[in-house]
Design a protein around this motif. Sequence first.
Motif, short mmCIF file in Angstrom:
data_model
loop_
_atom_site.label_atom_id
_atom_site.label_comp_id
_atom_site.label_asym_id
_atom_site.label_seq_id
_atom_site.Cartn_x
_atom_site.Cartn_y
_atom_site.Cartn_z
N LEU A 112 0.82 -1.22 0.00
CA LEU A 112 0.00 0.00 0.00
C LEU A 112 0.86 1.28 0.00
O LEU A 112 0.68 2.16 -0.87
N GLY A 113 1.77 1.38 0.94
CA GLY A 113 2.61 2.58 1.05
C GLY A 113 3.45 2.82 -0.20
O GLY A 113 3.42 3.92 -0.78
N PRO A 114 4.21 1.81 -0.66
CA PRO A 114 5.05 2.01 -1.84
C PRO A 114 4.25 2.36 -3.11
O PRO A 114 4.64 3.25 -3.86
N LEU A 115 3.13 1.67 -3.34
CA LEU A 115 2.35 1.95 -4.55
C LEU A 115 1.86 3.40 -4.55
O LEU A 115 1.94 4.10 -5.55
N LEU A 116 1.38 3.80 -3.39
CA LEU A 116 0.84 5.15 -3.26
C LEU A 116 1.94 6.19 -3.45
O LEU A 116 1.77 7.20 -4.15
N ALA A 117 3.11 5.93 -2.84
CA ALA A 117 4.19 6.91 -2.89
C ALA A 117 4.75 7.05 -4.31
O ALA A 117 5.04 8.15 -4.75
N ARG A 118 4.88 5.95 -5.03
CA ARG A 118 5.51 6.06 -6.36
C ARG A 118 4.51 6.30 -7.48
O ARG A 118 4.78 7.04 -8.42
N PHE A 119 3.33 5.67 -7.38
CA PHE A 119 2.39 5.75 -8.49
C PHE A 119 1.13 6.56 -8.17
O PHE A 119 0.30 6.79 -9.04
N GLY A 120 0.98 6.95 -6.91
CA GLY A 120 -0.15 7.80 -6.54
C GLY A 120 -1.48 7.07 -6.44
O GLY A 120 -2.53 7.69 -6.30
N ARG A 121 -1.46 5.76 -6.51
CA ARG A 121 -2.72 5.03 -6.39
C ARG A 121 -2.47 3.59 -5.92
O ARG A 121 -1.44 3.00 -6.24
N ALA A 122 -3.44 3.06 -5.19
CA ALA A 122 -3.36 1.67 -4.73
C ALA A 122 -4.74 1.21 -4.31
O ALA A 122 -5.54 1.98 -3.77
N VAL A 123 -5.00 -0.05 -4.61
CA VAL A 123 -6.23 -0.68 -4.13
C VAL A 123 -5.79 -1.96 -3.42
O VAL A 123 -5.20 -2.84 -4.04
N VAL A 124 -6.03 -2.03 -2.13
CA VAL A 124 -5.61 -3.22 -1.38
C VAL A 124 -6.82 -3.75 -0.61
O VAL A 124 -7.46 -2.99 0.13
N ALA A 125 -7.12 -5.00 -0.82
CA ALA A 125 -8.26 -5.58 -0.11
C ALA A 125 -8.05 -5.44 1.39
O ALA A 125 -6.92 -5.57 1.89
N LEU A 126 -9.12 -5.17 2.07
CA LEU A 126 -9.05 -5.04 3.53
C LEU A 126 -8.91 -6.43 4.12
O LEU A 126 -9.73 -7.31 3.83
N PRO A 127 -7.86 -6.65 4.92
CA PRO A 127 -7.74 -7.99 5.51
C PRO A 127 -8.95 -8.26 6.42
O PRO A 127 -9.35 -7.37 7.17
N GLY A 128 -9.51 -9.43 6.32
CA GLY A 128 -10.63 -9.76 7.20
C GLY A 128 -10.09 -10.23 8.53
O GLY A 128 -8.91 -10.10 8.82
N GLY A 129 -10.96 -10.80 9.34
CA GLY A 129 -10.51 -11.39 10.60
C GLY A 129 -9.59 -12.55 10.26
O GLY A 129 -9.65 -13.11 9.18
#
Length: 433
Positions: A113-130
């Motif tokens: 999440l952090g790297p994608l957002l920082a370099r490409f300005g966008r990220a979609v990461v599924a929310l981990p469930g329980g």
Amino acid sequence: MLNSAPASLTIGPMEKLVVRGGPDFRLTGRVRVSGAKNAVLPAISACLLTAEEVRLDNVPLVKDVHTMLTLIEGLGGTCRLEGNTLTVRVADIRSDEASYELVRAMRASILVLGPLLARFGRAVVALPGGCAIGSRPVDLHIAGLQKLGASISLEHGNIQARAGRLRGGVIEFDKKTVTGTENLLMAAALAKGETVLKNCAREPEVTDLAALLNKMGARIEWVDEDTARVRGVKALGGAAHDIIPDRIETGTFLVAGALTAGDILLDEVVPAHAAAVIEKLRASGTSVEPEGERGLRVVGGPDVKPQDITTSPYPGFPTDMQAQFMVLLTQAPGTSILTETIFDRRFSHVNELVRLGAAIEVQGDKAVVKGKTPLSGAEVVATDLRASASLVLAGLIAAGETVISEIEHLDRGYERIENKLRGLGASIERITA
Ligand code: UD1
């Protein structure tokens, strides 16, 4: 490309481990500890921060690494794994999404999440469930990235994140979080201006990631034990880095030596990273001594003394060693209390250990272990990664045959543990059910 997984990463879904043990069985010999799973996963994610090639050595051949490489290749990166050397290059991305399937298989997928957002300005990461060891939220990752200017929403079970260039800021984590600290270090590395991260987790794996990022051109310094100052740079470059040894695998083999009154030499370890576990082992009557700079010799005593242990962030006693140590304490005459402060519901191994003959009662965040109880082999189910390691350990001293199913959990974080244990004299084999 990682066209096909090496044999050591290919794990059939229906495999079981059969351990034949007994109270008089001793482990003896020498074992090499692999690179740290929890260090290599953020290191691979960090490769998303640069268009240049990153080379990682001492990569453990465990299932989580394979899952992370599948994720990076799905995003558009190129990965090559030869022996324990991995090269990753992410010239550009063709997708910005970490699917629910991958996040469910491995929660550490959140590290992209952090790297994608920082370099490409966008990220979609599924929310981990329980998951098996409690609810494990990611709110601190999200709040931190928002502080750096990201706009984040939750849609259809996904974290949708967007940003222009991230901006530095001051972030104080409410709670110490390992992957949360790692995500923010990676994001801040490419942000504009200075970021100060307070109350960081300082597990050796976090320190190792910061060292890799600095080799890539980041400007991270530790102001004090749990504060990092990150001066953002415009771009990062390639680097080569050795992954640190796995302190949890180290601890697992140390407990194996203690439990079987064995005599084992562990190679390629960083003794300081296992200090809290070594201290408890010594207090329980086990000899653990350094052998050279990167070796440890464990000699189990005839008797084990009961211990009270409370898990806490590094340098405290690691939650990832709680299940394995519990097995040792079943052999200590008297009462031991293990208090789990990091994760709720991280006692799923207790019921399985009880099936093997242990006397353990869970009371809220405490497990009360009454010893000494002889163990006898039975069929048991591995419920999470470290719980499965505890069952393998218990099988070594349980009379007769212990059959452990659902060992895919074990393979997530241990590199063919049965081969290493067999090298120390254990009777253990992998069967296809
Ligand atoms: C990492 C390790 C895992 C280890 C754990 C604790 C990796 C890949 N995994 O997991 O093996 O057991 O550290 O040492 O490195 N929390 C929140 N909000 C958040 C994040 C965390 O409340 O946004 C809580 C968690 O629920 C937990 C505590 O903080 O109670 C610590 O969790 P955290 O350090 O984040 O664990 P992981 O990074 O997932």
